[in-house]
Design a protein around this motif. Sequence first.
Motif, PDB file in Angstrom:
ATOM      1  N   UNK A 144       0.850  -1.183   0.000  1.00  0.00           N
ATOM      2  CA  UNK A 144       0.000   0.000   0.000  1.00  0.00           C
ATOM      3  C   UNK A 144       0.887   1.235   0.000  1.00  0.00           C
ATOM      4  N   UNK A 145       0.967   1.875  -1.144  1.00  0.00           N
ATOM      5  CA  UNK A 145       1.766   3.098  -1.283  1.00  0.00           C
ATOM      6  C   UNK A 145       0.868   4.324  -1.440  1.00  0.00           C
ATOM      7  N   UNK A 146      -0.368   4.223  -0.988  1.00  0.00           N
ATOM      8  CA  UNK A 146      -1.347   5.297  -1.213  1.00  0.00           C
ATOM      9  C   UNK A 146      -0.959   6.611  -0.550  1.00  0.00           C
ATOM     10  N   UNK A 147      -0.124   6.574   0.484  1.00  0.00           N
ATOM     11  CA  UNK A 147       0.275   7.802   1.166  1.00  0.00           C
ATOM     12  C   UNK A 147       1.472   8.504   0.542  1.00  0.00           C
ATOM     13  N   UNK A 148       2.148   7.868  -0.401  1.00  0.00           N
ATOM     14  CA  UNK A 148       3.323   8.508  -1.002  1.00  0.00           C
ATOM     15  C   UNK A 148       2.886   9.717  -1.831  1.00  0.00           C
ATOM     16  N   UNK A 149       3.593  10.841  -1.688  1.00  0.00           N
ATOM     17  CA  UNK A 149       3.188  12.053  -2.395  1.00  0.00           C
ATOM     18  C   UNK A 149       3.518  12.064  -3.887  1.00  0.00           C
ATOM     19  N   UNK A 150       4.397  11.166  -4.348  1.00  0.00           N
ATOM     20  CA  UNK A 150       4.707  11.168  -5.770  1.00  0.00           C
ATOM     21  C   UNK A 150       5.899  10.301  -6.119  1.00  0.00           C
ATOM     22  N   UNK A 151       6.334  10.462  -7.366  1.00  0.00           N
ATOM     23  CA  UNK A 151       7.394   9.610  -7.910  1.00  0.00           C
ATOM     24  C   UNK A 151       8.727   9.790  -7.200  1.00  0.00           C
ATOM     25  N   UNK A 152       9.050  11.022  -6.787  1.00  0.00           N
ATOM     26  CA  UNK A 152      10.322  11.247  -6.078  1.00  0.00           C
ATOM     27  C   UNK A 152      10.358  10.465  -4.771  1.00  0.00           C
ATOM     28  N   UNK A 153       9.259  10.468  -4.045  1.00  0.00           N
ATOM     29  CA  UNK A 153       9.192   9.707  -2.792  1.00  0.00           C
ATOM     30  C   UNK A 153       9.313   8.209  -3.067  1.00  0.00           C
ATOM     31  N   UNK A 154       8.702   7.738  -4.132  1.00  0.00           N
ATOM     32  CA  UNK A 154       8.816   6.321  -4.496  1.00  0.00           C
ATOM     33  C   UNK A 154      10.262   5.980  -4.848  1.00  0.00           C
ATOM     34  N   UNK A 155      10.928   6.880  -5.534  1.00  0.00           N
ATOM     35  CA  UNK A 155      12.335   6.661  -5.885  1.00  0.00           C
ATOM     36  C   UNK A 155      13.208   6.595  -4.627  1.00  0.00           C
ATOM     37  N   UNK A 156      12.965   7.491  -3.686  1.00  0.00           N
ATOM     38  CA  UNK A 156      13.730   7.458  -2.429  1.00  0.00           C
ATOM     39  C   UNK A 156      13.472   6.156  -1.671  1.00  0.00           C
ATOM     40  N   UNK A 157      12.228   5.722  -1.669  1.00  0.00           N
ATOM     41  CA  UNK A 157      11.880   4.467  -1.002  1.00  0.00           C
ATOM     42  C   UNK A 157      12.599   3.289  -1.659  1.00  0.00           C
ATOM     43  N   UNK A 158      12.664   3.274  -2.981  1.00  0.00           N
ATOM     44  CA  UNK A 158      13.383   2.220  -3.706  1.00  0.00           C
ATOM     45  C   UNK A 158      14.865   2.248  -3.359  1.00  0.00           C
ATOM     46  N   UNK A 159      15.450   3.436  -3.281  1.00  0.00           N
ATOM     47  CA  UNK A 159      16.865   3.558  -2.912  1.00  0.00           C
ATOM     48  C   UNK A 159      17.107   3.023  -1.500  1.00  0.00           C
ATOM     49  N   UNK A 160      16.222   3.373  -0.572  1.00  0.00           N
ATOM     50  CA  UNK A 160      16.362   2.889   0.801  1.00  0.00           C
ATOM     51  C   UNK A 160      16.235   1.372   0.861  1.00  0.00           C
ATOM     52  N   UNK A 161      15.301   0.822   0.093  1.00  0.00           N
ATOM     53  CA  UNK A 161      15.145  -0.628   0.037  1.00  0.00           C
ATOM     54  C   UNK A 161      16.457  -1.285  -0.387  1.00  0.00           C
ATOM     55  N   UNK A 162      17.007  -0.804  -1.482  1.00  0.00           N
ATOM     56  CA  UNK A 162      18.226  -1.436  -1.997  1.00  0.00           C
ATOM     57  C   UNK A 162      19.411  -1.236  -1.055  1.00  0.00           C
ATOM     58  N   UNK A 163      19.519  -0.086  -0.414  1.00  0.00           N
ATOM     59  CA  UNK A 163      20.588   0.122   0.564  1.00  0.00           C
ATOM     60  C   UNK A 163      20.469  -0.881   1.708  1.00  0.00           C
ATOM     61  N   UNK A 164      19.243  -1.129   2.154  1.00  0.00           N
ATOM     62  CA  UNK A 164      19.043  -2.056   3.271  1.00  0.00           C
ATOM     63  C   UNK A 164      19.326  -3.500   2.889  1.00  0.00           C
ATOM     64  N   UNK A 165      18.841  -3.943   1.742  1.00  0.00           N
ATOM     65  CA  UNK A 165      19.046  -5.356   1.395  1.00  0.00           C
ATOM     66  C   UNK A 165      20.484  -5.636   0.986  1.00  0.00           C
ATOM     67  N   UNK A 166      21.204  -4.611   0.544  1.00  0.00           N
ATOM     68  CA  UNK A 166      22.588  -4.824   0.134  1.00  0.00           C
ATOM     69  C   UNK A 166      23.588  -4.539   1.253  1.00  0.00           C
ATOM     70  N   UNK A 167      23.097  -4.138   2.431  1.00  0.00           N
ATOM     71  CA  UNK A 167      23.975  -3.908   3.575  1.00  0.00           C
ATOM     72  C   UNK A 167      24.020  -5.180   4.421  1.00  0.00           C
ATOM     73  N   UNK A 168      25.201  -5.523   4.936  1.00  0.00           N
ATOM     74  CA  UNK A 168      25.285  -6.698   5.810  1.00  0.00           C
ATOM     75  C   UNK A 168      24.332  -6.561   6.985  1.00  0.00           C
ATOM     76  N   UNK A 169      23.792  -7.684   7.416  1.00  0.00           N
ATOM     77  CA  UNK A 169      22.795  -7.710   8.496  1.00  0.00           C
ATOM     78  C   UNK A 169      23.297  -6.974   9.734  1.00  0.00           C
ATOM     79  N   UNK A 170      24.551  -7.141  10.077  1.00  0.00           N
ATOM     80  CA  UNK A 170      25.073  -6.519  11.290  1.00  0.00           C
ATOM     81  C   UNK A 170      25.222  -4.993  11.153  1.00  0.00           C
ATOM     82  N   UNK A 171      25.180  -4.473   9.916  1.00  0.00           N
ATOM     83  CA  UNK A 171      25.298  -3.037   9.692  1.00  0.00           C
ATOM     84  C   UNK A 171      23.981  -2.317   9.916  1.00  0.00           C
ATOM     85  N   UNK A 172      22.876  -3.061  10.010  1.00  0.00           N
ATOM     86  CA  UNK A 172      21.570  -2.407  10.174  1.00  0.00           C
ATOM     87  C   UNK A 172      21.242  -2.199  11.614  1.00  0.00           C
TER      88      UNK A 172
END
Length: 144
Positions: free
Chosen positions: A116-144
């Motif tokens: 549910x992304x209904x609260x996102x204000x637009x494409x820029x916010x979706x892009x930031x969310x995608x960047x955060x997702x990839x940063x988290x999954x590509x960071x070692x577990x102990x780094x989070x």
Amino acid sequence: MQALSPEQYARLRALAEAWTHHHLKAAKALPQFNPRLVADALCFQPLRDAEHGDLLLGALVTPLSLALAGLPASAGLPAPAAGSRLRIALPSGHYDLEAFHVDADHWCWRRVLLDDLSDLPGREAASRLAQQLMERVMAPDEAR
């Protein structure tokens, strides 16, 4: 990080366009539909998986959801059966992705993380969310 080839970028663009062509009309009827978003394949990067070979891994954003998505780095491989699973090892842990057939010609492996992304204000916010997702999954577990 290795850059994607023009052919790989074209495949990602075609995946997002296929989602729009085949799923947008039905998506508009759902309560979580966000008219400020479009389908987009964001932050994809090459990944060498010991078991599954070369993949492209990134975020598939639609007006409905955010998913971790992967597809073979090279075109032309046959699509797996719908519902098939792929387990990939990333620095943050193991992820199970399911085969998702966008249409007869386009498919990916995906794991919907936000439905549910209904609260996102637009494409820029979706892009930031995608960047955060990839940063988290590509960071070692102990780094989070």
